[in-house]
Design a protein around this motif. Sequence first.
Motif, PDB file in Angstrom:
ATOM      1  N   ASP A 283      36.533  51.413  19.023  1.00  0.00           N
ATOM      2  CA  ASP A 283      37.651  51.240  19.960  1.00  0.00           C
ATOM      3  C   ASP A 283      37.803  52.419  20.913  1.00  0.00           C
ATOM      4  O   ASP A 283      38.480  52.309  21.943  1.00  0.00           O
ATOM      5  CB  ASP A 283      38.968  51.057  19.197  1.00  0.00           C
ATOM      6  N   LEU A 284      37.215  53.565  20.578  1.00  0.00           N
ATOM      7  CA  LEU A 284      37.351  54.743  21.431  1.00  0.00           C
ATOM      8  C   LEU A 284      36.815  54.474  22.832  1.00  0.00           C
ATOM      9  O   LEU A 284      37.394  54.918  23.833  1.00  0.00           O
ATOM     10  CB  LEU A 284      36.616  55.936  20.815  1.00  0.00           C
ATOM     11  N   HIS A 285      35.713  53.746  22.935  1.00  0.00           N
ATOM     12  CA  HIS A 285      35.101  53.479  24.237  1.00  0.00           C
ATOM     13  C   HIS A 285      35.993  52.569  25.082  1.00  0.00           C
ATOM     14  O   HIS A 285      36.140  52.780  26.295  1.00  0.00           O
ATOM     15  CB  HIS A 285      33.722  52.856  24.037  1.00  0.00           C
ATOM     16  N   ARG A 286      36.582  51.558  24.447  1.00  0.00           N
ATOM     17  CA  ARG A 286      37.479  50.659  25.180  1.00  0.00           C
ATOM     18  C   ARG A 286      38.717  51.414  25.678  1.00  0.00           C
ATOM     19  O   ARG A 286      39.163  51.230  26.812  1.00  0.00           O
ATOM     20  CB  ARG A 286      37.876  49.505  24.259  1.00  0.00           C
ATOM     21  N   ALA A 287      39.243  52.268  24.835  1.00  0.00           N
ATOM     22  CA  ALA A 287      40.400  53.060  25.224  1.00  0.00           C
ATOM     23  C   ALA A 287      40.063  54.001  26.365  1.00  0.00           C
ATOM     24  O   ALA A 287      40.835  54.147  27.332  1.00  0.00           O
ATOM     25  CB  ALA A 287      40.912  53.853  24.023  1.00  0.00           C
ATOM     26  N   ALA A 288      38.910  54.644  26.287  1.00  0.00           N
ATOM     27  CA  ALA A 288      38.514  55.583  27.337  1.00  0.00           C
ATOM     28  C   ALA A 288      38.335  54.876  28.670  1.00  0.00           C
ATOM     29  O   ALA A 288      38.727  55.403  29.727  1.00  0.00           O
ATOM     30  CB  ALA A 288      37.229  56.297  26.936  1.00  0.00           C
ATOM     31  N   ALA A 289      37.760  53.675  28.655  1.00  0.00           N
ATOM     32  CA  ALA A 289      37.580  52.924  29.902  1.00  0.00           C
ATOM     33  C   ALA A 289      38.920  52.593  30.535  1.00  0.00           C
ATOM     34  O   ALA A 289      39.085  52.687  31.762  1.00  0.00           O
ATOM     35  CB  ALA A 289      36.781  51.656  29.622  1.00  0.00           C
ATOM     36  N   ALA A 290      39.890  52.208  29.707  1.00  0.00           N
ATOM     37  CA  ALA A 290      41.220  51.889  30.241  1.00  0.00           C
ATOM     38  C   ALA A 290      41.884  53.122  30.834  1.00  0.00           C
ATOM     39  O   ALA A 290      42.577  53.043  31.863  1.00  0.00           O
ATOM     40  CB  ALA A 290      42.077  51.282  29.137  1.00  0.00           C
ATOM     41  N   LEU A 291      41.693  54.255  30.211  1.00  0.00           N
ATOM     42  CA  LEU A 291      42.274  55.493  30.735  1.00  0.00           C
ATOM     43  C   LEU A 291      41.591  55.939  32.020  1.00  0.00           C
ATOM     44  O   LEU A 291      42.250  56.386  32.965  1.00  0.00           O
ATOM     45  CB  LEU A 291      42.203  56.582  29.672  1.00  0.00           C
TER      46      LEU A 291
ATOM     47  N   GLY B  49      42.561  56.880  36.748  1.00  0.00           N
ATOM     48  CA  GLY B  49      42.230  57.858  37.772  1.00  0.00           C
ATOM     49  C   GLY B  49      41.751  59.230  37.372  1.00  0.00           C
ATOM     50  O   GLY B  49      41.294  59.982  38.247  1.00  0.00           O
ATOM     51  N   PRO B  50      41.831  59.663  36.097  1.00  0.00           N
ATOM     52  CA  PRO B  50      41.321  61.004  35.791  1.00  0.00           C
ATOM     53  C   PRO B  50      39.808  61.064  35.919  1.00  0.00           C
ATOM     54  O   PRO B  50      39.119  60.047  35.807  1.00  0.00           O
ATOM     55  CB  PRO B  50      41.754  61.221  34.331  1.00  0.00           C
ATOM     56  N   ALA B  51      39.281  62.266  36.128  1.00  0.00           N
ATOM     57  CA  ALA B  51      37.830  62.423  36.250  1.00  0.00           C
ATOM     58  C   ALA B  51      37.142  62.282  34.895  1.00  0.00           C
ATOM     59  O   ALA B  51      36.068  61.690  34.789  1.00  0.00           O
ATOM     60  CB  ALA B  51      37.510  63.781  36.866  1.00  0.00           C
ATOM     61  N   TRP B  52      37.752  62.847  33.862  1.00  0.00           N
ATOM     62  CA  TRP B  52      37.218  62.786  32.493  1.00  0.00           C
ATOM     63  C   TRP B  52      38.336  62.406  31.531  1.00  0.00           C
ATOM     64  O   TRP B  52      39.507  62.741  31.774  1.00  0.00           O
ATOM     65  CB  TRP B  52      36.666  64.141  32.053  1.00  0.00           C
ATOM     66  N   VAL B  53      37.963  61.763  30.436  1.00  0.00           N
ATOM     67  CA  VAL B  53      38.895  61.424  29.366  1.00  0.00           C
ATOM     68  C   VAL B  53      38.348  61.965  28.059  1.00  0.00           C
ATOM     69  O   VAL B  53      37.159  61.788  27.757  1.00  0.00           O
ATOM     70  CB  VAL B  53      39.087  59.895  29.256  1.00  0.00           C
ATOM     71  N   LEU B  54      39.202  62.632  27.291  1.00  0.00           N
ATOM     72  CA  LEU B  54      38.873  63.027  25.928  1.00  0.00           C
ATOM     73  C   LEU B  54      39.830  62.283  25.002  1.00  0.00           C
ATOM     74  O   LEU B  54      41.007  62.643  24.895  1.00  0.00           O
ATOM     75  CB  LEU B  54      39.022  64.531  25.744  1.00  0.00           C
ATOM     76  N   VAL B  55      39.335  61.217  24.376  1.00  0.00           N
ATOM     77  CA  VAL B  55      40.151  60.464  23.424  1.00  0.00           C
ATOM     78  C   VAL B  55      39.999  61.128  22.061  1.00  0.00           C
ATOM     79  O   VAL B  55      38.900  61.199  21.516  1.00  0.00           O
ATOM     80  CB  VAL B  55      39.724  58.984  23.349  1.00  0.00           C
ATOM     81  N   LYS B  56      41.113  61.606  21.521  1.00  0.00           N
ATOM     82  CA  LYS B  56      41.080  62.346  20.263  1.00  0.00           C
ATOM     83  C   LYS B  56      41.259  61.368  19.100  1.00  0.00           C
ATOM     84  O   LYS B  56      42.316  60.765  18.952  1.00  0.00           O
ATOM     85  CB  LYS B  56      42.170  63.412  20.255  1.00  0.00           C
TER      86      LYS B  56
END
Length: 269
Positions: A159-167, A171-178
């Motif tokens: 699910d981390l990948h799906r969450a990161a795509a939504a974030l 508009g952010p350049a990078w996402v770090l899903v913890k």
Amino acid sequence: MPPNPAPPRVLTIAGSDSGGGAGIQADLKTMLALGVHGMSAITSVTAQNSLGVQGVWDLPPEAVRAQIRAVADDIGVDAVKTGMLSSAPIVGVVARELAGLGAPCVVDPVGVSKHGDPLLAADAVDVLRTELLPRATVVTPNLDEVRLLTGIEVTDETDLHRAAAALLALGPAWVLVKGGHLPGDAVDLLTDGSTDILLRAERLPREHTHGTGCTLASAIAAHLARGDDVPTAVRAAKTYVTGALAAGFPLGAGIGPVDHGHLTRAGTV
């Protein structure tokens, strides 16, 4: 003798934790430990200890703006970290001020405290999505904050990948899903949409974890100010936080803080 050159300059825009484990206090301790000059714009004052948050008082948005401008206009800013922003007007002011700084920005979208106390008003969430996240170089949500911002419930590593795509769509350049709250190893996902980096570490069975998120975001900002690219900054910040978490100590009757000074006590700096 000529004066020493100034170290890189990092501005934290966040709330004050009277217990000293999180918020502005954790940010400045982290910045000092990592060799940068920490500066602050306080958004809210909390009455807080190891047991939880007993009270929150927001500063006027104009006071937050004045702090940011005082620092930026005279001293200058090499990187920014945002934490507890509390209200929609404060989020809006911070987003507008960041637009003029031209410095990398790490957004820690603080929604609740370690003890479950709400730290972001409901009407501020949409302003955070639409005005602040597009300014972010890196956004660092935990799983509760992922759900708050996107509605996605992360239950396993896939699910981390799906969450990161939504974030990233916000508009952010990078996402770090913890993914620290998932079972098994502690796994985080860092991505810009084209490069995916899984950061995996053995889970530390530690009780004293107060300030972990603030510390991580501040450490990333410190490394960005020192000239690291985002993946390098995040990896270095994770190493620092892992050490701080391993050295966390009891304080008060509840959840103690991570140890921001663990490098000095270990004799590594």
